[in-house]
Design a protein around this motif. Sequence first.
Motif, PDB file in Angstrom:
ATOM      1  N   ARG A  96       0.825  -1.207   0.000  1.00  0.00           N
ATOM      2  CA  ARG A  96       0.000   0.000   0.000  1.00  0.00           C
ATOM      3  C   ARG A  96       0.861   1.259   0.000  1.00  0.00           C
ATOM      4  N   ILE A  97       1.909   1.267   0.810  1.00  0.00           N
ATOM      5  CA  ILE A  97       2.816   2.417   0.829  1.00  0.00           C
ATOM      6  C   ILE A  97       3.413   2.633  -0.563  1.00  0.00           C
ATOM      7  N   ASP A 104       8.828   1.711  -5.781  1.00  0.00           N
ATOM      8  CA  ASP A 104       9.095   0.302  -6.043  1.00  0.00           C
ATOM      9  C   ASP A 104       9.092  -0.429  -4.702  1.00  0.00           C
ATOM     10  N   PRO A 105       8.259  -1.473  -4.529  1.00  0.00           N
ATOM     11  CA  PRO A 105       8.224  -2.190  -3.247  1.00  0.00           C
ATOM     12  C   PRO A 105       9.576  -2.693  -2.778  1.00  0.00           C
ATOM     13  N   THR A 106      10.482  -2.995  -3.728  1.00  0.00           N
ATOM     14  CA  THR A 106      11.794  -3.499  -3.328  1.00  0.00           C
ATOM     15  C   THR A 106      12.590  -2.438  -2.568  1.00  0.00           C
ATOM     16  N   ASP A 107      12.259  -1.151  -2.811  1.00  0.00           N
ATOM     17  CA  ASP A 107      12.942  -0.078  -2.087  1.00  0.00           C
ATOM     18  C   ASP A 107      12.521  -0.036  -0.619  1.00  0.00           C
ATOM     19  N   TYR A 111      12.591  -1.751   5.364  1.00  0.00           N
ATOM     20  CA  TYR A 111      11.543  -1.367   6.306  1.00  0.00           C
ATOM     21  C   TYR A 111      10.648  -2.563   6.608  1.00  0.00           C
ATOM     22  N   ARG A 112      10.292  -3.289   5.550  1.00  0.00           N
ATOM     23  CA  ARG A 112       9.469  -4.494   5.727  1.00  0.00           C
ATOM     24  C   ARG A 112      10.149  -5.498   6.645  1.00  0.00           C
TER      25      ARG A 112
END
Length: 211
Positions: A96-97, A104-107, A111-112
């Motif tokens: 969602r962020i 890009d979710p990989t960035d 944090y994840r």
Amino acid sequence: MSMLNEALNWRYAAKRMNGQMVPAEKLERILDAIHLAPSSFGLQPYTVLVIDDPALKATIRERAGDQPQITECSHLLVFAAWDPVEETHVDELIHRIASERDMDPTDLAGYRDMIKGTLRQRTPDQNVEWAARQAYIGLGTVLSAAALELVDASPMEGFDPVALDAVLGLRDRGLHGVVLVALGYRDTSTDWLAGMKKVRWPRERTIQPVG
């Protein structure tokens, strides 16, 4: 005195309410404030159920110490913590962020992994307790927001959590009830607390500068 301080000085936990309904626009502003409340990691690990059905409120009252404001209020809010708090919730947040911020979710992998690592350091029960503490941030927000709207908001912990979860089917939804809030308007003719002076510890006992 600021508008917020004036509102907080006005508010108290009404013990009796008069059954008057909160206007829809005020209710929505109060609920929007809960939605905007901060939480650790921004995970918002709780759900707020909004109940206005008289029969359901009566059933809840039976399991909540027969507190009259539950049936006399306009709307009853049930703050329910996620149980369990799962790593899939973290994945949903990251996606969602990334979507909302065009990233890009990989960035966000670091944090994840940090959030997941924190969850893994605790037991499932400890994570639910943590989620409940996040719900209490939302509780504080709703009390302030309601006061600004001149709507009474009475927080209540005096209920059977197992019975409440059963009545609302919370366990099937991965939730656990932690606190109730009755929204409505005080009945000054029957509420013994109405009109009484607000009592707090001296400010210097509560607020203490260091250094």
